[in-house]
Design an enzyme around this catalytic site. Structure first.
Site, mmCIF file in Angstrom:
data_model
loop_
_atom_site.group_PDB
_atom_site.id
_atom_site.type_symbol
_atom_site.label_atom_id
_atom_site.label_comp_id
_atom_site.label_asym_id
_atom_site.label_seq_id
_atom_site.Cartn_x
_atom_site.Cartn_y
_atom_site.Cartn_z
ATOM 1 C CG HIS A 1 30.912 -12.805 44.675
ATOM 2 N ND1 HIS A 1 31.482 -11.623 45.074
ATOM 3 C CD2 HIS A 1 31.872 -13.471 43.984
ATOM 4 C CE1 HIS A 1 32.735 -11.573 44.641
ATOM 5 N NE2 HIS A 1 32.995 -12.686 43.981
ATOM 6 C CE LYS B 1 33.152 -14.672 47.686
ATOM 7 N NZ LYS B 1 34.111 -15.804 47.597
HETATM 8 N N1 LIG Z 1 40.704 -17.280 43.100
HETATM 9 C C1 LIG Z 1 39.717 -17.178 42.228
HETATM 10 O O1 LIG Z 1 39.857 -16.632 41.115
HETATM 11 C C2 LIG Z 1 38.394 -17.773 42.580
HETATM 12 C C3 LIG Z 1 38.214 -18.286 43.814
HETATM 13 N N2 LIG Z 1 37.037 -18.841 44.162
HETATM 14 C C4 LIG Z 1 37.014 -19.467 45.472
HETATM 15 O O2 LIG Z 1 37.182 -20.863 45.264
HETATM 16 C C5 LIG Z 1 36.485 -21.584 46.270
HETATM 17 C C6 LIG Z 1 35.546 -22.571 45.597
HETATM 18 O O3 LIG Z 1 34.531 -21.870 44.931
HETATM 19 P P1 LIG Z 1 33.336 -22.616 44.183
HETATM 20 O O4 LIG Z 1 33.888 -23.621 43.258
HETATM 21 O O5 LIG Z 1 32.426 -21.566 43.698
HETATM 22 O O6 LIG Z 1 32.666 -23.358 45.427
HETATM 23 P P2 LIG Z 1 31.833 -24.742 45.426
HETATM 24 O O7 LIG Z 1 31.047 -24.727 46.703
HETATM 25 O O8 LIG Z 1 31.115 -24.891 44.141
HETATM 26 O O9 LIG Z 1 32.968 -25.855 45.503
HETATM 27 C C7 LIG Z 1 33.656 -26.213 46.663
HETATM 28 C C8 LIG Z 1 33.921 -27.700 46.565
HETATM 29 O O10 LIG Z 1 34.743 -28.082 47.679
HETATM 30 C C9 LIG Z 1 34.203 -29.310 48.169
HETATM 31 N N3 LIG Z 1 34.661 -29.596 49.520
HETATM 32 C C10 LIG Z 1 34.096 -29.255 50.700
HETATM 33 N N4 LIG Z 1 34.820 -29.753 51.717
HETATM 34 C C11 LIG Z 1 35.852 -30.443 51.140
HETATM 35 C C12 LIG Z 1 36.926 -31.217 51.666
HETATM 36 N N5 LIG Z 1 37.074 -31.404 52.984
HETATM 37 N N6 LIG Z 1 37.812 -31.758 50.804
HETATM 38 C C13 LIG Z 1 37.684 -31.606 49.472
HETATM 39 N N7 LIG Z 1 36.650 -30.901 48.925
HETATM 40 C C14 LIG Z 1 35.766 -30.334 49.747
HETATM 41 C C15 LIG Z 1 32.703 -29.135 48.055
HETATM 42 O O11 LIG Z 1 32.001 -30.361 48.135
HETATM 43 P P3 LIG Z 1 30.434 -30.356 48.628
HETATM 44 O O12 LIG Z 1 29.702 -29.543 47.639
HETATM 45 O O13 LIG Z 1 30.054 -31.810 48.659
HETATM 46 O O14 LIG Z 1 30.452 -29.750 50.003
HETATM 47 C C16 LIG Z 1 32.633 -28.532 46.637
HETATM 48 O O15 LIG Z 1 32.684 -29.542 45.667
HETATM 49 C C17 LIG Z 1 35.802 -20.536 47.140
HETATM 50 O O16 LIG Z 1 36.602 -20.263 48.259
HETATM 51 C C18 LIG Z 1 35.733 -19.306 46.244
HETATM 52 O O17 LIG Z 1 35.710 -18.111 46.963
HETATM 53 C C19 LIG Z 1 35.994 -18.901 43.294
HETATM 54 C C20 LIG Z 1 36.094 -18.371 42.053
HETATM 55 C C21 LIG Z 1 37.310 -17.734 41.591
HETATM 56 O O1 LIG Z 2 33.320 -17.336 45.310
HETATM 57 C C1 LIG Z 2 33.459 -16.854 44.163
HETATM 58 O O2 LIG Z 2 32.685 -17.103 43.241
HETATM 59 C C2 LIG Z 2 34.626 -15.995 43.912
HETATM 60 N N1 LIG Z 2 35.510 -15.863 44.842
HETATM 61 C C3 LIG Z 2 36.713 -15.113 44.768
HETATM 62 C C4 LIG Z 2 36.692 -14.006 45.808
HETATM 63 O O3 LIG Z 2 36.250 -14.243 46.935
HETATM 64 O O4 LIG Z 2 37.151 -12.903 45.497
HETATM 65 C C5 LIG Z 2 37.040 -14.659 43.371
HETATM 66 C C6 LIG Z 2 35.855 -14.287 42.545
HETATM 67 O O5 LIG Z 2 35.363 -13.086 43.022
HETATM 68 C C7 LIG Z 2 34.801 -15.383 42.577
#
Ligand SMILES: NC(=O)C1=CN([C@@H]2O[C@H](COP(=O)(O)OP(=O)(O)OC[C@H]3O[C@@H](n4cnc5c(N)ncnc54)[C@H](OP(=O)(O)O)[C@@H]3O)[C@@H](O)[C@H]2O)C=CC1
Ligand SMILES: O=C(O)C1=N[C@H](C(=O)O)C[C@H](O)C1
EC number: 1.17.1.8
Length: 265
Positions: free
Chosen positions: A155, A159
């Site tokens: 990743h 992350k």
């Molecule tokens: N299920 C799936 O298919 C996928 C899951 N994921 C998961 O999704 C999650 C997000 O990933 P990603 O978008 O890459 O991460 P990012 O770090 O880009 O986004 C997370 C966001 O959450 C915000 N945040 C932090 N604290 C709070 C709060 N208390 N309330 C509301 N928002 C908050 C952050 O703000 P700030 O930056 O200001 O801290 C940021 O904007 C991760 O857990 C990742 O593992 C990711 C890709 C695919």
């Molecule tokens: O953080 C990510 O980017 C992703 N998180 C998910 C995971 O923890 O499996 C899904 C995907 O791999 C992207």
């Protein structure tokens, strides 16, 4: 009738993509966003969004839920916060669709119980990409014949959780069919701690973090004179959006928590 959605984490990598998907979908309506910044502003007032996005931002979830009648809550934030949000949404009888990874087994059990009590659907999906779901399913099929297996997940370096939710879920699915066994030489020793990766019932998971990567996984099986590699690559976050769409639609008809999109496809 449109499905009214509240989204947490709109400024994030996934959240930004989800805003585009939800606002482009005729049957969805983004009624509010939850963030830890920008209380009282609208998405359109933030630099990265279109000016016409009149979606209000809240930092307090209770206030947001009292102000807006929502059907579904989508969480794309960070593990600790995502868990609290999911609990609150269920308490208000709003159906969570959670992409945030890194929840503990105890948190998952607690949320499962709460969803049952509240008779509300909840989907927690470690990976929304259809290709990743197939990779997990094929891995489970292969594990019946190849009990020696290691998972390498790769990743981007921003992350927070390791191993990835997908790697953990893949290992859990493999565990359903794989006889528990320690892999490698019985006397093997790590001369550098962590060299053999995380250990799940003898199965190893290795986590790589590098700039330039998005989300990638290889599941490598080894047998007498042969290896089998099942791999999946997400090149961008658009790869996850069809899965979110599917979950938002399906969660409306559920009355319990479902962990993993493979249970719905
Ligand atoms: N299920 C799936 O298919 C996928 C899951 N994921 C998961 O999704 C999650 C997000 O990933 P990603 O978008 O890459 O991460 P990012 O770090 O880009 O986004 C997370 C966001 O959450 C915000 N945040 C932090 N604290 C709070 C709060 N208390 N309330 C509301 N928002 C908050 C952050 O703000 P700030 O930056 O200001 O801290 C940021 O904007 C991760 O857990 C990742 O593992 C990711 C890709 C695919
Ligand atoms: O953080 C990510 O980017 C992703 N998180 C998910 C995971 O923890 O499996 C899904 C995907 O791999 C992207």
């Amino acid at each position: 009738m449109a499905i009214n959605i509240i989204l947490a984490g709109p400024r994030g990598r996934m959240g930004y993509e989800a805003v585009q998907m939800i606002t482009n979908e005729e049957s969805f309506r983004l009624v509010a966003c939850l963030d830890h910044k920008h209380d009282g502003l609208t998405l359109g007032e933030l630099e990265q969004f279109r000016d016409d996005l009149q979606v209000p931002i809240y930092t307090d979830f209770d206030t947001c839920l009292k102000q807006h009648q929502a059907d579904v809550f989508v969480d794309l934030t960070i593990p600790e916060v995502g868990y609290k949000h999911t609990k609150t949404a269920l308490q208000y009888k709003v159906r969570p669709v959670v992409g945030t990874t890194g929840f503990t087994d105890e948190q998952l059990s607690e949320l499962k119980e709460l969803a049952k009590e509240q008779k509300r659907g909840c989907i927690i999906a470690p990976n929304f990409a259809i290709g990743a779901i197939l990779m997990m399913k094929f891995s489970k099929m292969a594990a019946k014949y190849f009990p020696d297996v290691e998972i390498i997940e790769k990743h981007h370096d921003q992350k927070l959780d390791a191993p990835s939710g997908t790697a953990k879920k893949t290992a859990e699915l493999i565990q359903d069919v794989r006889e528990s066994k320690k892999q490698g030489h019985p006397n093997e020793e790590e001369t550098l701690p962590g060299a053999r990766g995380a250990d799940m019932n003898g199965m190893r998971i290795h986590s790589m973090r590098l700039p330039g990567l998005v989300a990638h996984q290889e599941v490598i099986f080894g047998g007498a004179g042969q290896t089998l590699t099942i791999s999946h690559d997400s090149m961008n976050r658009a790869s996850f959006m069809d899965g979110i769409k599917e979950c938002v639609n399906q969660v409306m008809d559920l009355e319990e928590l479902v962990y993993g999109l493979e249970n719905l496809l």
